[in-house]
Design a protein around this motif. Structure first.
Motif, short mmCIF file in Angstrom:
data_model
loop_
_atom_site.label_atom_id
_atom_site.label_comp_id
_atom_site.label_asym_id
_atom_site.label_seq_id
_atom_site.Cartn_x
_atom_site.Cartn_y
_atom_site.Cartn_z
N LYS A 61 2.29 -7.91 26.57
CA LYS A 61 0.85 -7.99 26.91
C LYS A 61 0.48 -6.91 27.84
O LYS A 61 1.22 -6.55 28.89
CB LYS A 61 0.43 -9.23 27.68
N ILE A 62 -0.39 -6.14 27.54
CA ILE A 62 -0.84 -4.81 28.37
C ILE A 62 -1.48 -5.22 29.63
O ILE A 62 -2.47 -6.09 29.78
CB ILE A 62 -1.78 -4.00 27.62
N GLU A 68 -1.15 8.37 29.69
CA GLU A 68 -0.24 8.57 28.97
C GLU A 68 0.71 7.64 28.98
O GLU A 68 1.42 7.39 28.05
CB GLU A 68 0.73 9.80 29.34
N HIS A 69 0.72 6.55 29.87
CA HIS A 69 1.51 5.25 30.11
C HIS A 69 0.85 4.09 30.20
O HIS A 69 -0.41 4.19 30.58
CB HIS A 69 2.54 5.63 31.32
N LEU A 70 1.50 3.07 29.99
CA LEU A 70 0.93 1.64 30.02
C LEU A 70 2.10 0.68 30.66
O LEU A 70 3.17 0.99 30.40
CB LEU A 70 0.27 1.17 28.91
N VAL A 71 1.67 -0.30 31.47
CA VAL A 71 2.40 -1.37 31.85
C VAL A 71 2.20 -2.39 30.98
O VAL A 71 1.30 -3.11 30.76
CB VAL A 71 2.02 -1.62 33.37
N CYS A 81 7.25 -3.64 32.65
CA CYS A 81 7.88 -2.28 32.44
C CYS A 81 6.90 -1.15 32.07
O CYS A 81 5.89 -1.54 31.44
CB CYS A 81 8.99 -2.09 31.42
N THR A 82 7.19 0.00 32.49
CA THR A 82 6.23 1.17 32.13
C THR A 82 6.58 1.71 31.18
O THR A 82 7.73 2.19 30.97
CB THR A 82 6.00 1.91 33.36
N ILE A 83 5.89 2.01 29.95
CA ILE A 83 6.38 2.78 28.89
C ILE A 83 5.22 3.91 28.29
O ILE A 83 3.94 3.66 28.82
CB ILE A 83 6.38 1.68 27.60
N ASP A 84 5.82 4.64 27.61
CA ASP A 84 4.66 5.73 27.00
C ASP A 84 3.55 4.85 25.86
O ASP A 84 4.04 4.32 25.13
CB ASP A 84 5.52 6.69 26.41
#
Length: 105
Positions: A61-62, A68-71, A81-84
């Motif tokens: 779930k965001i 540029e990134h989201l958690v 986690c942080t991802i592109d």
């Protein structure tokens, strides 16, 4: 010169080449461009709280959206986690959520 062109197979060969190029453009390149545009639009419209799946198959779930990134929140215990953004494959539908909830019971 034109007489030779029309008398020989050259015109027919050129017609086959242009027909082949048209087929490649119409049936292969155009649909891929449309799919890429749809994915770009999807990535631009990501919002907090959306259930998504990454290209690696991770469901989450965001929690926070950046440029540029989201958690991603991975589980109910708060793992994140942080991802592109480009690593997001698709939105998890309500049907898939209901199915997985039934399977876990």
């Amino acid at each position: 010169m034109f007489e030779q062109l029309f008398q020989s197979d050259t015109l027919i060969k050129l017609l086959f080449v242009f027909t082949g190029l048209f087929i490649v453009q119409f049936f292969m390149i155009r649909p891929r461009r449309k799919a890429d545009q749809d994915q770009d639009d999807f990535l631009k419209n990501l919002k907090m709280g959306m259930q998504v799946v990454t290209i690696g198959g991770i469901h989450g779930k965001i929690k926070k959206v950046g440029e540029e990134h989201l958690v991603l929140e991975l589980d109910a215990r708060g793992g994140s986690c942080t991802i592109d953004k480009n690593a997001i494959s698709k939105e998890r539908s309500a049907e898939a959520t209901k199915t997985s909830a039934k399977a876990s019971k």
